[in-house]
Design an enzyme around this catalytic site. Structure first.
Site, short mmCIF file in Angstrom:
data_model
loop_
_atom_site.label_atom_id
_atom_site.label_comp_id
_atom_site.label_asym_id
_atom_site.label_seq_id
_atom_site.Cartn_x
_atom_site.Cartn_y
_atom_site.Cartn_z
N TRP A 1 2.64 1.68 -3.34
CA TRP A 1 1.68 2.02 -4.40
C TRP A 1 1.71 3.53 -4.66
O TRP A 1 1.55 3.99 -5.78
CB TRP A 1 0.26 1.58 -3.98
CG TRP A 1 -0.80 2.04 -4.94
CD1 TRP A 1 -1.25 1.39 -6.06
CD2 TRP A 1 -1.55 3.25 -4.86
NE1 TRP A 1 -2.22 2.12 -6.68
CE2 TRP A 1 -2.43 3.27 -5.97
CE3 TRP A 1 -1.58 4.33 -3.98
CZ2 TRP A 1 -3.31 4.32 -6.22
CZ3 TRP A 1 -2.45 5.37 -4.22
CH2 TRP A 1 -3.30 5.36 -5.33
N HIS A 2 1.96 4.30 -3.58
CA HIS A 2 1.96 5.76 -3.72
C HIS A 2 3.15 6.26 -4.52
O HIS A 2 3.13 7.35 -5.04
CB HIS A 2 1.95 6.42 -2.34
CG HIS A 2 0.67 6.21 -1.60
ND1 HIS A 2 0.48 5.15 -0.75
CD2 HIS A 2 -0.49 6.91 -1.60
CE1 HIS A 2 -0.74 5.21 -0.26
NE2 HIS A 2 -1.36 6.26 -0.76
N GLY A 3 4.20 5.47 -4.58
CA GLY A 3 5.35 5.90 -5.36
C GLY A 3 6.60 5.19 -4.95
O GLY A 3 6.66 4.52 -3.91
N PHE B 1 0.26 10.31 -7.82
CA PHE B 1 0.28 8.85 -7.76
C PHE B 1 -0.37 8.29 -8.99
O PHE B 1 -0.60 7.22 -9.19
CB PHE B 1 -0.41 8.35 -6.47
CG PHE B 1 0.11 9.06 -5.24
CD1 PHE B 1 1.46 9.30 -5.08
CD2 PHE B 1 -0.76 9.49 -4.26
CE1 PHE B 1 1.94 9.96 -3.97
CE2 PHE B 1 -0.30 10.15 -3.14
CZ PHE B 1 1.05 10.39 -2.99
N VAL C 1 0.85 -1.19 0.00
CA VAL C 1 0.00 0.00 0.00
C VAL C 1 0.89 1.24 0.00
O VAL C 1 0.68 2.19 -0.76
CB VAL C 1 -0.94 0.03 1.23
CG1 VAL C 1 -1.58 1.41 1.41
CG2 VAL C 1 -2.04 -1.02 1.10
#
Lengths: 482, 79
Positions: A328-330, A482, A325
């Site tokens: 996933w943002h970067g 994102f 998780v």
């Protein structure tokens, strides 16, 4: 073209008028108009990557059909399924993580004593890629698991992926929710339309009044944190936590509200997360479309595989899911650490068994009991401190930030200059959270349809006045990166 | 195995993990209807059910579990 811009209003109004007049006769007409609008919307935002979006749609559409058709032949079906996984994950890895891997590899070579250099590659990030690839991936998994039937209508499928209210920053939709709505003709409902407007108004308030004003408090502190007192760093963390929430929940409310204007109900993305009493409860209410995605497609199979290790297995599955998780943002270690910390916070819950108990402590109450209030505040502080890693450029900066916050200057009350602006912003935050508290059990944060007409209009006018007086324009949202 | 007996065992598993019995064991019962039965506790519940009936679920079985009725059917098919 952000939702809170004049350009977007100019774009939206004609589309709405056409949609509910000339194009209202059939779902094909409605979908054609929405798809054309979505292509224009995405093209205006990022023309270079429009071809990528189109290619992704066509490939996933074909793969969905193939996976379904080859159900009788397990081997062939698996082949198509893996192809889908490789294509979508590959797309995401190439555009989002190439840099990260190369940098890590070069660093590793340096540690091993091998001299290596590389020219920093500039791979541009296509807008919304994390959102639309996750949606496509979820679709393929659902088709493979026979949870949904594949779409055999390219127009409907294209709109399912590219629908403009949600293409740039979600909610990450599920085929089971969105495809049936696209399939059927939408009929105009005054109640839904007005509710959509209400939700847009609230999202707008959250974004341009709350998030933007919190940013003017948090930014100067984060940008020069080495020279700020511990107390100011704590204040900076507080405003950033509110900013992050107001920015993204504001965006989500606008997206969902805009979609309602077209008679399409997107899934809820935030459900007053700051009124949670433990971390598991928080993640049920924060960025719901991502969390449920991760729960269904990562956590469930993973925890199933390690289920024989009981609680240990559960902890491993939770931590792995949350690290993902985070990333996933970067491609930054700060995001990985953010996820890891959240995963670790679950450990006491798993071992105490609290994780399974009912989490409806704030339900049906006007005011929380002292015990519940303390739990909510403690959780908020934990989230707020962890959000520091979401904001700082490197992990080291985060550690320095914490060191500063833990210093004696945490009690240096003279370092804080209380201006009228800072009091005003605090009052605005209190109003924002207060309204959310009152609506915490409603369908959305500003679901005031049952209020008396007079009170309702007072709310609208109040919000308008605050928008005009205290709103700040902004051309971007945190989650666009994102 | 009799459906009622299976349901009785499932009910005991649910009570032991969720620590309450505010649910009715009808075929239409879904996880959403039961307090605390979410993706986190789901796996603990399934592991306990596997132990109680001495069966092993497959990953694909998970997708078939839509409600209590389908859970009972999957258990019966394994025995």
């Amino acid at each position: 073209m952000v939702f809170n811009s004049f350009n977007f209003v100019i774009f939206l109004i004609p589309v709405l008028v056409l949609y509910w007049s000339f194009f209202k006769k059939s779902s094909v007409l409605q979908n054609s108009l929405l798809l054309a609008s979505s292509v224009i919307f995405y093209g205006l935002a990022d023309l270079r990557f429009l071809f990528l979006l189109v290619a992704s749609i066509l490939i996933n559409y074909g793969l969905g059909l193939k996976i379904n058709k080859s159900a009788a032949n397990e081997k062939t079906q698996k082949r198509y399924w893996y192809l889908g996984l490789i294509f979508n994950i590959g797309l995401l890895v190439y555009f989002k993580y190439t840099h990260f891997f190369i940098e890590g590899f070069v660093e590793l070579l340096h540690t091993l004593g091998v001299g290596a250099s590389y020219n920093s590659l500039t791979i541009l990030l296509p807008l919304g890629i994390s959102f639309f690839t996750f949606q496509s991936l979820g679709y393929l998994i659902d088709v493979y698991n026979e949870e949904v039937k594949p779409s055999s209508n390219l127009l409907e499928f294209s709109l399912f992926i590219s629908y403009f209210p949600k293409i740039l920053s979600g909610p990450i939709e599920r085929a089971s929710n969105l495809l049936p709505q696209i399939k059927n003709k939408r009929t105009f409902s005054y109640e839904v339309f007005v509710d959509g407007l209400r939700q847009i108004l609230w999202g707008l308030f959250a974004k341009v009044v709350i998030a933007e004003n919190c940013a003017i408090m948090a930014d100067p502190i984060f940008n020069d944190y080495e020279n700020k007192s511990g107390l100011l760093l704590l204040i900076g963390a507080f405003y950033y936590a509110i900013q992050l929430y107001a920015d993204f929940s504001g965006y989500s409310n606008m997206a969902i509200g805009i979609s309602k204007l077209f008679g399409i109900q997107l899934m809820r993305n935030f459900s007053t997360p700051f009124f949670s009493t433990n971390i598991s409860d928080f993640w049920r209410k924060w960025h719901i479309s991502l969390t449920t995605w991760m729960m269904d497609y990562v956590f469930t199979p993973l925890s199933f595989t390690v289920r024989n290790y009981h609680k240990k297995g559960l902890v491993i599955a939770i931590i792995t899911t949350f690290v993902l998780v985070g990333f996933w943002h970067g491609a930054h270690w700060t995001f990985g650490l953010y996820g890891l910390l959240h995963g670790l916070y679950f450990i006491p819950l798993v071992y105490s068994g609290v994780i399974n108990s009912s989490q409806k402590l704030t339900e049906g109450t006007r005011l929380p009991s002292l015990k519940v209030l303390l739990k909510m505040v403690a959780l908020f502080v934990l989230i707020m401190l962890t959000d520091v890693f979401f904001r700082v450029p490197t992990v080291l900066d985060g550690i320095h930030y914490f060191r500063g916050m833990g210093s004696k200057s945490l009690f240096d009350f003279q370092s804080v200059f209380v201006s009228n602006t800072s009091i005003l912003i605090l009052v605005l935050v209190v109003i924002f959270m207060g309204v959310e508290w009152l609506n915490k059990e409603k369908t959305h944060d500003f679901d005031i349809k049952n209020l008396h007409l007079l009170l309702r209009w007072l709310c609208y006018i109040g919000l308008f006045v605050m928008l005009i007086l205290f709103g700040r324009s902004s051309e971007t949202f945190i989650y666009f990166q994102f | 195995m009799e459906t009622t007996h299976i349901k009785e065992t499932i009910s005991q598993v649910l009570q032991s993990i969720l620590e309450h019995n505010n649910f009715e064991m009808n075929d239409e019962l879904t996880a959403k209807d039961v307090d605390g039965w979410d993706s986190l506790s789901h796996m603990m519940i399934l592991t306990k059910i596997e132990e109680a009936f001495q069966i092993k679920f497959k990953l694909r079985d998970l997708n078939k579990l839509k409600n209590l009725g389908s859970l009972v059917a999957v258990i019966q098919s394994k025995r």
